[in-house]
Design a protein around this motif. Sequence first.
Motif, PDB file in Angstrom:
ATOM      1  N   ASN A  13      17.539 -24.518  43.983  1.00 19.57           N
ATOM      2  CA  ASN A  13      18.379 -23.778  43.036  1.00 19.57           C
ATOM      3  C   ASN A  13      18.694 -22.387  43.548  1.00 19.57           C
ATOM      4  N   ILE A  14      17.738 -21.734  44.180  1.00 23.65           N
ATOM      5  CA  ILE A  14      17.976 -20.391  44.699  1.00 23.65           C
ATOM      6  C   ILE A  14      19.087 -20.421  45.737  1.00 23.65           C
ATOM      7  N   VAL A  15      19.032 -21.388  46.632  1.00 25.83           N
ATOM      8  CA  VAL A  15      20.074 -21.503  47.662  1.00 25.83           C
ATOM      9  C   VAL A  15      21.432 -21.766  47.015  1.00 25.83           C
ATOM     10  N   ASP A  16      21.469 -22.637  46.013  1.00 19.13           N
ATOM     11  CA  ASP A  16      22.728 -22.926  45.321  1.00 19.13           C
ATOM     12  C   ASP A  16      23.268 -21.698  44.596  1.00 19.13           C
ATOM     13  N   ILE A  17      22.383 -20.926  43.978  1.00 21.17           N
ATOM     14  CA  ILE A  17      22.804 -19.709  43.267  1.00 21.17           C
ATOM     15  C   ILE A  17      23.332 -18.675  44.248  1.00 21.17           C
ATOM     16  N   ILE A  18      22.628 -18.476  45.359  1.00 20.27           N
ATOM     17  CA  ILE A  18      23.096 -17.527  46.380  1.00 20.27           C
ATOM     18  C   ILE A  18      24.462 -17.954  46.903  1.00 20.27           C
ATOM     19  N   HIS A  19      24.642 -19.232  47.120  1.00 21.98           N
ATOM     20  CA  HIS A  19      25.936 -19.752  47.591  1.00 21.98           C
ATOM     21  C   HIS A  19      27.030 -19.463  46.562  1.00 21.98           C
ATOM     22  N   ALA A  20      26.738 -19.709  45.292  1.00 25.38           N
ATOM     23  CA  ALA A  20      27.730 -19.473  44.234  1.00 25.38           C
ATOM     24  C   ALA A  20      28.142 -18.010  44.171  1.00 25.38           C
ATOM     25  N   ILE A  21      27.178 -17.110  44.359  1.00 29.70           N
ATOM     26  CA  ILE A  21      27.496 -15.678  44.324  1.00 29.70           C
ATOM     27  C   ILE A  21      28.253 -15.265  45.581  1.00 29.70           C
ATOM     28  N   ALA A  22      27.772 -15.693  46.749  1.00 27.99           N
ATOM     29  CA  ALA A  22      28.382 -15.296  48.019  1.00 27.99           C
ATOM     30  C   ALA A  22      29.808 -15.805  48.164  1.00 27.99           C
ATOM     31  N   TYR A  23      30.052 -17.034  47.682  1.00 28.25           N
ATOM     32  CA  TYR A  23      31.376 -17.631  47.848  1.00 28.25           C
ATOM     33  C   TYR A  23      32.186 -17.645  46.550  1.00 28.25           C
ATOM     34  N   ASN A  24      31.676 -16.969  45.526  1.00 32.23           N
ATOM     35  CA  ASN A  24      32.386 -16.796  44.258  1.00 32.23           C
ATOM     36  C   ASN A  24      32.874 -18.115  43.663  1.00 32.23           C
ATOM     37  N   THR A  25      31.973 -19.104  43.615  1.00 34.99           N
ATOM     38  CA  THR A  25      32.370 -20.436  43.148  1.00 34.99           C
ATOM     39  C   THR A  25      32.277 -20.607  41.635  1.00 34.99           C
ATOM     40  N   HIS A  26      31.643 -19.657  40.953  1.00 37.91           N
ATOM     41  CA  HIS A  26      31.461 -19.737  39.503  1.00 37.91           C
ATOM     42  C   HIS A  26      30.818 -21.061  39.073  1.00 37.91           C
ATOM     43  N   GLU A  27      29.773 -21.444  39.800  1.00 34.18           N
ATOM     44  CA  GLU A  27      29.015 -22.644  39.425  1.00 34.18           C
ATOM     45  C   GLU A  27      28.158 -22.335  38.204  1.00 34.18           C
ATOM     46  N   LYS A  28      27.850 -23.393  37.446  1.00 30.47           N
ATOM     47  CA  LYS A  28      27.077 -23.236  36.219  1.00 30.47           C
ATOM     48  C   LYS A  28      25.600 -23.521  36.469  1.00 30.47           C
ATOM     49  N   PHE A  29      24.751 -22.574  36.043  1.00 36.82           N
ATOM     50  CA  PHE A  29      23.301 -22.701  36.087  1.00 36.82           C
ATOM     51  C   PHE A  29      22.755 -22.162  34.768  1.00 36.82           C
ATOM     52  N   LEU A  30      21.507 -22.447  34.465  1.00 43.43           N
ATOM     53  CA  LEU A  30      20.867 -21.825  33.313  1.00 43.43           C
ATOM     54  C   LEU A  30      20.403 -20.439  33.711  1.00 43.43           C
ATOM     55  N   ALA A  31      20.523 -19.488  32.776  1.00 41.37           N
ATOM     56  CA  ALA A  31      20.095 -18.120  33.049  1.00 41.37           C
ATOM     57  C   ALA A  31      19.451 -17.520  31.810  1.00 41.37           C
ATOM     58  N   ASN A  32      18.437 -16.715  32.019  1.00 43.64           N
ATOM     59  CA  ASN A  32      17.844 -15.919  30.949  1.00 43.64           C
ATOM     60  C   ASN A  32      18.547 -14.572  30.972  1.00 43.64           C
ATOM     61  N   CYS A  33      19.227 -14.261  29.886  1.00 41.40           N
ATOM     62  CA  CYS A  33      20.004 -13.029  29.850  1.00 41.40           C
ATOM     63  C   CYS A  33      20.086 -12.492  28.425  1.00 41.40           C
ATOM     64  N   GLU A  34      20.573 -11.267  28.302  1.00 48.94           N
ATOM     65  CA  GLU A  34      20.766 -10.676  26.992  1.00 48.94           C
ATOM     66  C   GLU A  34      21.803 -11.500  26.240  1.00 48.94           C
ATOM     67  N   ASN A  35      21.543 -11.782  24.988  1.00 49.03           N
ATOM     68  CA  ASN A  35      22.383 -12.687  24.206  1.00 49.03           C
ATOM     69  C   ASN A  35      23.838 -12.221  24.133  1.00 49.03           C
ATOM     70  N   ASN A  36      24.079 -11.043  23.617  1.00 52.12           N
ATOM     71  CA  ASN A  36      25.446 -10.506  23.500  1.00 52.12           C
ATOM     72  C   ASN A  36      26.440 -11.520  22.956  1.00 52.12           C
ATOM     73  N   GLY A  37      26.021 -12.315  21.975  1.00 54.34           N
ATOM     74  CA  GLY A  37      26.931 -13.255  21.326  1.00 54.34           C
ATOM     75  C   GLY A  37      26.966 -14.650  21.922  1.00 54.34           C
ATOM     76  N   ALA A  38      26.207 -14.912  22.971  1.00 54.71           N
ATOM     77  CA  ALA A  38      26.210 -16.253  23.564  1.00 54.71           C
ATOM     78  C   ALA A  38      25.739 -17.289  22.542  1.00 54.71           C
ATOM     79  N   ILE A  39      24.713 -16.932  21.760  1.00 55.50           N
ATOM     80  CA  ILE A  39      24.268 -17.761  20.635  1.00 55.50           C
ATOM     81  C   ILE A  39      24.604 -16.946  19.389  1.00 55.50           C
ATOM     82  N   ALA A  40      25.596 -17.404  18.651  1.00 55.26           N
ATOM     83  CA  ALA A  40      26.220 -16.608  17.591  1.00 55.26           C
ATOM     84  C   ALA A  40      25.253 -16.115  16.520  1.00 55.26           C
ATOM     85  N   ASN A  41      24.238 -16.885  16.181  1.00 53.93           N
ATOM     86  CA  ASN A  41      23.357 -16.485  15.084  1.00 53.93           C
ATOM     87  C   ASN A  41      22.009 -15.932  15.565  1.00 53.93           C
ATOM     88  N   MET A  42      21.994 -15.354  16.760  1.00 55.72           N
ATOM     89  CA  MET A  42      20.811 -14.661  17.277  1.00 55.72           C
ATOM     90  C   MET A  42      21.170 -13.196  17.497  1.00 55.72           C
TER      91      MET A  42
END
Length: 90
Positions: A13-42
């Motif tokens: 997964n780390i290699v895939d994530i680095i590839h997505a960032i380096a080549y700007n592929t906008h691949e989807k992975f799970l991430a722990n991040c600040e909610n900021n509306g991603a889950i509407a009722n949290m």
Amino acid sequence: MKQNDCIDLIFSNIVDIIHAIAYNTHEKFLANCENNGAIANMDPDSIVEVPALFGADGIQPMATGKAGRFQRGLMMEQQTSLESWLLMLM
């Protein structure tokens, strides 16, 4: 699953994530991040695990709508426990 299998999966997964960032592929992975509306009722400042797009412009959490009542209850309980624990350390 053996421990070595887990380590291989993490490194894969780390290699895939680095590839997505380096080549700007906008691949989807799970991430722990600040909610900021991603889950509407949290709370917006809660840390949540959601699908996110990874690219050269950073990590863009994807909106998932509202969490179900049971799931939201579990997340709120976990958040409250963590906040209580942090207050005890202060």
